[in-house]
Scaffold this motif. Structure first.
Motif: not given
Length: 160
Positions: A21-37
């Motif tokens: 219910v929100w759009h937080l681009p920096d949170d998406f980037k953080r999710f990607k950084t932490l979960t990749t691999g």
């Protein structure tokens, strides 16, 4: 490590109608950084909310449906099965939704929570974090800005 990663509002709202219910681009980037691999563990509805599998991650989908197929993911039927499959991962991530977080709370060693400042109408909620069980390790505030309609805080929790 087993880390639950989520963005939840002050009323623990996660989403509505299988969407945020929100759009937080920096949170998406953080999710990607932490979960990749890493392995990412999710429920069927979370899996079905993705347009395609997320790159460079092993997707584990938990469902009660024994006949469920998920192209690009491994289907399991319990959290224990998902964690057994991810046992060699240095940090498996539980990524939702609400029911999976509630189950995952019993297994997680860490929580990476983006606390979105505000209360939102939702149909999926993050479980309460009990400070007798969890200790806040780090808290980093982010103001609302032209890319982020809502202020938020990154919180890192560790099981006591």
């Amino acid at each position: 490590m087993i880390t639950m990663i989520a963005a939840a509002a002050e009323n623990n709202a996660l989403g509505k109608d299988n969407d945020l219910v929100w759009h937080l681009p920096d949170d998406f980037k953080r999710f990607k950084t932490l979960t990749t691999g890493h392995h990412i563990i999710m429920g069927r509805k979370t899996w079905e909310s993705f347009p395609r599998p997320l790159p460079k991650r092993t997707h584990l989908v938990i469902t009660r449906n024994k006949d469920y197929k998920a192209e690009g993911a491994i289907v399991v039927h319990a959290m224990e099965d998902a964690l057994a499959f991810a046992k060699d991962d240095s940090n498996a991530f539980i990524i939702g939704g609400g029911e999976i977080y509630t189950i995952g709370l019993n297994f997680a060693t860490h929580i990476e929570l983006t606390r979105v400042h505000g209360e939102f109408e939702a149909d999926a909620f993050f479980p309460e974090i009990d400070p007798a069980i969890w200790e806040l390790q780090e808290s980093v505030f982010h103001e609302a800005d032209d890319k982020h309609k809502h202020a938020f805080t990154y919180e890192t929790w560790k099981r006591r």
